[in-house]
Design a protein around this motif. Structure first.
Motif, short mmCIF file in Angstrom:
data_model
loop_
_atom_site.label_atom_id
_atom_site.label_comp_id
_atom_site.label_asym_id
_atom_site.label_seq_id
_atom_site.Cartn_x
_atom_site.Cartn_y
_atom_site.Cartn_z
N HIS A 184 -24.97 14.38 9.44
CA HIS A 184 -25.81 13.18 9.46
C HIS A 184 -24.99 11.95 9.09
CE1 HIS A 184 -28.80 10.46 7.51
NE2 HIS A 184 -29.50 10.80 8.57
N ARG A 224 -35.06 9.03 16.40
CA ARG A 224 -33.63 8.99 16.65
C ARG A 224 -32.87 9.11 15.33
NH1 ARG A 224 -33.79 3.87 20.89
NH2 ARG A 224 -35.14 4.91 22.44
N TYR A 281 -26.66 10.75 18.70
CA TYR A 281 -27.97 10.82 18.05
C TYR A 281 -28.68 12.10 18.46
CZ TYR A 281 -27.78 5.91 16.63
OH TYR A 281 -27.44 4.72 16.04
N ALA A 321 -33.42 7.91 9.95
CA ALA A 321 -33.89 8.03 11.32
C ALA A 321 -34.82 6.86 11.61
CB ALA A 321 -34.63 9.36 11.52
N TYR A 335 -28.13 -0.44 14.23
CA TYR A 335 -27.72 0.96 14.33
C TYR A 335 -26.56 0.99 15.31
CZ TYR A 335 -31.59 2.97 11.73
OH TYR A 335 -32.44 3.34 10.72
N ALA A 353 -29.18 9.38 13.65
CA ALA A 353 -27.75 9.13 13.87
C ALA A 353 -26.93 10.28 13.31
CB ALA A 353 -27.35 7.81 13.22
#
Length: 155
Positions: free
Chosen positions: A124, A150, A93, A129, A88, A152
């Protein structure tokens, strides 16, 4: 029910994971298998546990849900098969902290995707997530478990 969301800039995350197919709550044995694949000296490179759910359980049959049981690992961690590396990127976030039993996570995700996100004005990133588990369910009472979801975001 509403949950607390913070917008944070998080560093890049490297995950070592194993895939799972089936209802999300049945992923426990995959975490045990994952732990068994990591030799003791490598544990110093493990920074925590995480799970990635790739499918929406309101749209995909439970037996077809895809996920990964993961450990957050440092760059020095030696990734060997059958471990899969997932990354990631650093960036913005939405971080939702959920305190209590994992059974409330489906409602937390529903709230995040159906209430918070549409009203947030955020965009998004094309990543699912992931859940970061901040304590260990083997030595923590369910009501004291802390999970960060979390998500992103762009920008």
């Amino acid at each position: 029910m509403a949950f607390d969301i913070e917008l944070k800039h998080l560093p890049a995350v490297r995950l070592a994971g194993l895939p799972h197919c089936g209802p999300y709550p049945t992923i426990g044995p995959i975490f045990q298998e994952l732990a068994g694949l990591i030799p003791e000296p490598s544990w110093v490179e493990v920074e925590g546990a995480a799970m990635i759910g790739h499918d929406n359980p309101r749209e995909v049959a439970p037996e077809k849900l895809r996920s990964h049981a993961c450990f957050i690992v440092s760059e020095g961690f030696a990734m060997v098969p059958p471990l899969e590396e997932i990354r990631y990127p650093a960036g913005k976030y939405a971080v939702m902290t959920v305190k209590g039993p994992y059974a409330q996570l489906p409602e937390a995700y529903r709230w995040l995707s159906e209430e918070w996100f549409p009203a947030s004005g955020e965009r998004h990133r094309d990543l699912p997530a992931f859940e970061a588990y901040l304590n260990d369910p083997s030595d923590t009472k369910p009501e004291d478990l802390i999970t960060e979801v979390r998500l992103a975001l762009k920008g």
